[in-house]
Scaffold this motif. Structure first.
Motif, short mmCIF file in Angstrom:
data_model
loop_
_atom_site.label_atom_id
_atom_site.label_comp_id
_atom_site.label_asym_id
_atom_site.label_seq_id
_atom_site.Cartn_x
_atom_site.Cartn_y
_atom_site.Cartn_z
N GLU A 1 2.88 -11.14 3.04
CA GLU A 1 4.12 -11.09 3.81
C GLU A 1 3.74 -11.10 5.30
O GLU A 1 2.61 -10.72 5.66
CB GLU A 1 4.97 -9.89 3.42
CG GLU A 1 4.46 -8.53 3.81
CD GLU A 1 5.57 -7.47 3.72
OE1 GLU A 1 6.46 -7.51 4.58
OE2 GLU A 1 5.52 -6.63 2.82
N VAL B 1 -0.14 -1.14 12.66
CA VAL B 1 0.48 0.14 12.98
C VAL B 1 1.93 -0.03 13.41
O VAL B 1 2.25 -0.80 14.31
CB VAL B 1 -0.34 0.96 14.01
CG1 VAL B 1 -0.46 0.26 15.34
CG2 VAL B 1 0.24 2.34 14.20
N GLY B 2 2.78 0.67 12.67
CA GLY B 2 4.20 0.77 13.01
C GLY B 2 4.46 2.24 13.21
O GLY B 2 4.39 2.78 14.31
N ASN B 3 4.67 2.96 12.09
CA ASN B 3 4.76 4.42 12.14
C ASN B 3 3.40 5.08 11.89
O ASN B 3 3.29 6.31 11.93
CB ASN B 3 5.77 4.92 11.12
CG ASN B 3 7.17 5.00 11.73
OD1 ASN B 3 7.33 5.52 12.84
ND2 ASN B 3 8.16 4.47 11.04
N GLY B 4 2.40 4.28 11.55
CA GLY B 4 1.04 4.81 11.42
C GLY B 4 0.75 5.53 10.12
O GLY B 4 -0.20 6.31 10.06
N THR B 5 1.50 5.26 9.06
CA THR B 5 1.23 6.03 7.82
C THR B 5 -0.08 5.62 7.16
O THR B 5 -0.73 6.44 6.53
CB THR B 5 2.38 5.92 6.80
OG1 THR B 5 2.56 4.55 6.44
CG2 THR B 5 3.68 6.46 7.35
N LEU B 6 -0.46 4.35 7.32
CA LEU B 6 -1.76 3.96 6.79
C LEU B 6 -2.86 4.43 7.74
O LEU B 6 -3.87 5.01 7.32
CB LEU B 6 -1.83 2.43 6.58
CG LEU B 6 -3.14 1.92 5.99
CD1 LEU B 6 -3.45 2.57 4.64
CD2 LEU B 6 -3.14 0.40 5.82
N THR C 1 -1.77 -5.67 3.51
CA THR C 1 -0.89 -4.53 3.19
C THR C 1 0.32 -4.87 2.33
O THR C 1 0.85 -3.99 1.65
CB THR C 1 -0.37 -3.85 4.48
OG1 THR C 1 0.16 -4.86 5.35
CG2 THR C 1 -1.42 -3.04 5.16
N ASN D 1 9.48 -1.68 2.57
CA ASN D 1 8.42 -1.43 1.58
C ASN D 1 8.32 0.01 1.12
O ASN D 1 8.11 0.28 -0.07
CB ASN D 1 7.07 -1.90 2.12
CG ASN D 1 6.93 -3.40 1.98
OD1 ASN D 1 7.57 -4.01 1.12
ND2 ASN D 1 6.11 -4.02 2.82
N SER E 1 11.81 0.42 6.48
CA SER E 1 12.02 -0.97 6.88
C SER E 1 11.98 -1.86 5.63
O SER E 1 12.15 -3.06 5.72
CB SER E 1 10.94 -1.41 7.87
OG SER E 1 9.67 -1.38 7.23
N TYR F 1 0.82 -1.22 0.00
CA TYR F 1 0.00 0.00 0.00
C TYR F 1 0.85 1.27 0.00
O TYR F 1 0.33 2.36 -0.21
CB TYR F 1 -0.92 0.01 1.23
CG TYR F 1 -0.18 0.35 2.49
CD1 TYR F 1 0.51 -0.63 3.19
CD2 TYR F 1 -0.09 1.66 2.92
CE1 TYR F 1 1.26 -0.30 4.31
CE2 TYR F 1 0.66 1.99 4.03
CZ TYR F 1 1.32 1.01 4.72
OH TYR F 1 2.07 1.35 5.81
N LYS F 2 2.15 1.13 0.25
CA LYS F 2 3.00 2.33 0.34
C LYS F 2 3.01 3.09 -0.98
O LYS F 2 3.34 4.27 -1.02
CB LYS F 2 4.42 1.93 0.73
CG LYS F 2 4.52 1.34 2.13
CD LYS F 2 4.88 2.37 3.16
CE LYS F 2 4.52 1.99 4.54
NZ LYS F 2 5.41 1.45 5.45
N THR G 1 4.23 -9.25 7.85
CA THR G 1 3.69 -8.00 8.43
C THR G 1 2.20 -7.88 8.11
O THR G 1 1.39 -7.47 8.96
CB THR G 1 4.44 -6.76 7.87
OG1 THR G 1 5.83 -6.95 8.10
CG2 THR G 1 3.97 -5.50 8.54
N GLY H 1 7.78 -4.89 9.07
CA GLY H 1 7.22 -3.58 8.69
C GLY H 1 6.64 -2.81 9.87
O GLY H 1 6.51 -1.59 9.81
N ILE H 2 6.24 -3.54 10.94
CA ILE H 2 5.66 -2.81 12.08
C ILE H 2 6.59 -2.88 13.30
O ILE H 2 6.17 -2.57 14.41
CB ILE H 2 4.23 -3.31 12.45
CG1 ILE H 2 4.17 -4.85 12.51
CG2 ILE H 2 3.23 -2.78 11.47
CD1 ILE H 2 2.83 -5.38 13.01
C1 LIG Z 1 3.43 -4.63 4.66
C2 LIG Z 1 3.34 -3.56 5.68
N1 LIG Z 1 2.25 -3.48 6.44
C3 LIG Z 1 2.13 -2.54 7.39
C4 LIG Z 1 3.13 -1.60 7.62
C5 LIG Z 1 2.97 -0.61 8.73
O1 LIG Z 1 2.85 0.67 8.28
P1 LIG Z 1 2.99 1.96 9.13
O2 LIG Z 1 4.40 2.04 9.59
O3 LIG Z 1 2.65 3.01 8.21
O4 LIG Z 1 2.09 1.89 10.30
C6 LIG Z 1 4.28 -1.63 6.83
C7 LIG Z 1 5.36 -0.63 7.00
O5 LIG Z 1 6.42 -0.72 6.47
C8 LIG Z 1 4.39 -2.63 5.85
O6 LIG Z 1 5.48 -2.72 5.07
#
Ligand SMILES: Cc1ncc(COP(=O)(O)O)c(C=O)c1O
Length: 335
Positions: free
Chosen positions: A300, A192-197, A328, A94, A92, A67-68, A302, A254-255
């Protein structure tokens, strides 16, 4: 960064099925600047999770496999509109793939900083797009620190700091509402990792509510890995911002974000929506990944973490609740 988004519904419905159909809601001045591969308007598919029907947005089907691309398409368009010739980004994996792909398409030179343990396939993918790759020893936070000097001298195409990225990820919510007949769901379950979605999705719903298209902002259920859960722990302790926590490696790379830059914003967003945070174990992530693969969806790890969280949430949700979640990232990205 606020934007006075408009939604000319009748016009939108006639446009090609991609995220740029919400043109009046994307802060880009000229159509000629747009860097696009006709991405978005991903299918919303019905799946049965723990005996309940839920809808899942297939954002692993984007050009780079995550989704990035929503954020990268808008951010690199913005960079081109401002005559940027070279960008840097840390990731990280993606976001680095997406920024590299869209930079390649825009003819912008690109350098990506990633933790050296990032999945080999994501590294291959970044290199294939022609970006310069910088492997950084240590954690994701070490990578974020190592870019700061370079980032102060070049255009920092950061998915975490640059608000323009969120004006791409917000199209996730526009698409959901349109696919539901211009209505919002009751609940969304997101990683949620950095929360961009998550933050982009919230902006999307807020803009549609302000424009009078939908009546409600959905409840947000945010999922983290048990092995790296600063936001879950802050939420459970009723803190307004995350504090340093002990972390362990997780398959959900990713998170795996120890110190989310927008941590307090994310905590507020979830609380204000009436939602909550959930964490999932390594075993639950792996089981969810296998379960989805046996239905034909290759994710994947994540992305599978979100589905593990979705399984937990559906077990105690209201029977009539309309729940939406997301795939995602594509399984082909990891071995
Ligand atoms: C596949 C996938 N899902 C979820 C996330 C989490 O995204 P965010 O950091 O925007 O919350 C990531 C972040 O790299 C990701 O690669």
């Amino acid at each position: 960064m606020e934007y006075d988004s408009r939604f000319p519904v009748k016009e939108i419905e006639k446009r090609p099925p991609n995220m740029w159909r919400y043109r009046e809601a994307i802060p880009i001045e000229f159509d000629r600047s747009i860097i696009s591969m006709s991405e978005g308007f991903t299918p919303l598919i019905e799946e049965e999770i723990c005996g309940r029907k839920v809808l899942i947005k297939q954002d692993h089907l984007f050009p780079t496999g995550s989704y990035k691309d929503r954020g990268a398409s808008v951010l690199i368009t913005y960079a081109r509109e401002h005559s940027v010739e070279s960008v840097v980004e840390d990731s990280s994996g993606n976001a680095g793939c997406s920024i590299s792909a869209y930079s390649a398409r825009a003819g912008i030179s690109c350098e990506i900083f990633v933790p050296e343990r990032t999945s080999a396939r994501k590294l291959d993918q970044i290199r294939a797009y022609g970006a310069r790759l910088r492997l950084i020893r240590g954690s994701r936070e070490d990578t974020a620190r190592s870019i700061l000097k370079v980032a102060s001298e070049r255009f920092y195409a950061s998915h975490t700091y640059n608000p323009v990225f969120l004006h791409g990820t917000k199209t996730f919510s526009f698409e959901i509402c349109e696919q539901l007949g211009w209505k919002s769901p009751d609940t969304i379950v997101l990683p949620v990792g950095n929360g961009t979605l998550l933050l982009g999705a919230l902006i999307g719903f807020q803009e549609m509510k302000s424009a009078g298209i939908i009546d409600n902002i959905p409840k947000i259920i945010a999922v983290q890995s048990e092995n790296c859960s600063p936001l879950v722990q802050a939420f459970n302790r009723r803190l307004v911002q995350p504090v340093p926590v002990e972390t362990k490696p997780t398959v959900a790379e990713g998170i795996a974000i120890e110190r989310p830059v927008r941590g307090s914003q994310i905590l507020r967003a979830v609380r204000d929506s009436g939602g909550l945070f959930l964490d999932v174990s390594e075993m639950e992530i792996i089981e969810a990944r296998t379960e989805m693969a046996r239905r034909g969806h290759f994710l994947e790890p994540t992305a599978a973490a979100t589905i593990a969280g979705l399984k937990k949430y559906t077990a105690f949700s209201d029977p009539g609740e309309r729940i939406i979640s997301v795939f995602t990232g594509h399984g082909l990205k990891t071995v």
